[in-house]
Write an enzyme that holds these catalytic residues in place. Structure first.
Site, PDB file in Angstrom:
ATOM      1  N   SER A  65      -1.067  13.575 -19.852  1.00  0.00           N
ATOM      2  CA  SER A  65      -0.038  13.561 -20.742  1.00  0.00           C
ATOM      3  C   SER A  65      -0.398  13.424 -22.389  1.00  0.00           C
ATOM      4  O   SER A  65      -1.733  13.222 -22.408  1.00  0.00           O
ATOM      5  CB  SER A  65       0.629  12.246 -20.407  1.00  0.00           C
TER       6      SER A  65
HETATM    7  N1  SAH Z   1      -1.633   9.685 -15.711  1.00  0.00           N
HETATM    8  C1  SAH Z   1      -2.447  11.150 -15.536  1.00  0.00           C
HETATM    9  C2  SAH Z   1      -1.192  12.200 -15.680  1.00  0.00           C
HETATM   10  C3  SAH Z   1      -0.439  12.385 -14.539  1.00  0.00           C
HETATM   11  S1  SAH Z   1       0.083  13.939 -14.177  1.00  0.00           S
HETATM   12  C4  SAH Z   1      -3.413  11.161 -16.657  1.00  0.00           C
HETATM   13  O1  SAH Z   1      -3.518  10.112 -17.313  1.00  0.00           O
HETATM   14  O2  SAH Z   1      -4.047  12.140 -16.817  1.00  0.00           O
HETATM   15  C5  SAH Z   1       1.081  13.481 -12.636  1.00  0.00           C
HETATM   16  C6  SAH Z   1       0.397  13.422 -11.743  1.00  0.00           C
HETATM   17  O3  SAH Z   1       0.890  12.810 -10.573  1.00  0.00           O
HETATM   18  C7  SAH Z   1      -0.411  14.603 -10.966  1.00  0.00           C
HETATM   19  O4  SAH Z   1      -1.841  14.645 -11.039  1.00  0.00           O
HETATM   20  C8  SAH Z   1       0.142  14.665  -9.505  1.00  0.00           C
HETATM   21  O5  SAH Z   1      -0.818  15.123  -8.734  1.00  0.00           O
HETATM   22  C9  SAH Z   1       0.373  13.370  -9.275  1.00  0.00           C
HETATM   23  N2  SAH Z   1       1.834  13.236  -8.196  1.00  0.00           N
HETATM   24  C10 SAH Z   1       2.732  13.686  -8.156  1.00  0.00           C
HETATM   25  N3  SAH Z   1       3.339  13.261  -7.095  1.00  0.00           N
HETATM   26  C11 SAH Z   1       2.585  12.328  -6.467  1.00  0.00           C
HETATM   27  C12 SAH Z   1       2.862  11.390  -5.340  1.00  0.00           C
HETATM   28  N4  SAH Z   1       3.730  11.417  -4.787  1.00  0.00           N
HETATM   29  N5  SAH Z   1       1.700  10.535  -5.152  1.00  0.00           N
HETATM   30  C13 SAH Z   1       0.568  10.645  -5.807  1.00  0.00           C
HETATM   31  N6  SAH Z   1       0.494  11.174  -6.870  1.00  0.00           N
HETATM   32  C14 SAH Z   1       1.458  12.373  -7.296  1.00  0.00           C
END
Ligand code: SAH
Length: 218
Positions: A65
């Protein structure tokens, strides 16, 4: 070619200035963000842009993000040093690293095993010992560690997932983007009080979707 300067004093100053100008004003959040170098969380082609206020691609087709969004979400979460925090969507691990500076304990879950493995390696290298990273479908939460003082979801769901609301402590706060993927999403904050759930809408955002099950790389 000149040596990359890393998160040096000048970059820190610019980084913090950009955060403040986007509304991240909480001194504890700013100091936590000053204490975490975003560089190691971004590999390859885009690593030179680590200190710019923009989202960047990471492995498994996911995104780290934008720093100002990380700051605004962290600020909205009102984390205290006593808190046990759950993050859904480890991604690069950057958000979890910032939470680890503010909270007592951080659990972070991602559906991609590779992202969890790489994030863990950074946490170890940076001596962030109060984070536990887990590969799972985070929409079910983490029943064995519930309830949580704070929950942050960094992927967009249509609604706050029921199991996560159930795992939030009374008096607790959850921050998440809601809305359909590729449509307008809103960052919302949910407070769980004795009288029920209170919602407030913070701003429009754009996140990758919260998906079911584990990622294909596992
Ligand atoms: N917080 C992160 C950015 C997240 S991007 C950072 O600081 O870099 C969103 C993430 O959510 C992705 O890596 C994706 O794999 C994860 N995601 C999506 N659906 C999910 C689920 N049901 N359970 C766990 N992770 C999930």
């Amino acid at each position: 070619m000149s040596q990359a300067a890393g998160f040096d004093a000048e970059r820190k100053m610019q980084f913090l200035y950009a955060l403040r100008s986007k509304g991240v004003t909480d001194a504890r959040v700013l100091s936590a963000m000053e204490g975490v170098d975003r560089g190691p969380f971004i590999r390859g082609l885009f690593s030179e842009r680590a200190y710019e206020d923009m989202p960047l691609p990471i492995a498994c087709g996911q995104t780290i993000s934008q720093p100002s969004v990380v700051g605004l979400m962290t600020q909205a979460l009102e984390v205290t040093p006593r808190d046990k925090v759950l993050e859904i969507g480890t991604g690069s691990g950057y958000q979890a690293a910032i939470l680890s500076k503010l909270a007592r304990r951080v659990y972070t879950i991602d559906r991609h095993r590779r992202l969890v493995r790489e994030a863990r390696a950074i946490f170890t290298a940076q001596d962030l010992t109060n984070i536990t990273a887990i590969t799972a479908d985070g929409s079910h939460g983490l029943a064995e560690q519930a309830p949580f003082d704070r929950i942050i979801i960094t992927a967009a769901a249509e609604d706050p997932p029921g199991p996560l609301l159930a795992q939030l402590k009374e008096g607790g706060i959850m921050v998440l983007p809601v809305g359909q993927s590729d449509a307008v999403q809103h960052l919302i904050r949910v407070r769980k009080t004795a009288d029920g759930l209170e919602y407030d809408e913070l701003r429009a955002v754009r996140f990758v979707p919260l998906l079911e099950g584990l990622g294909k790389d596992t």
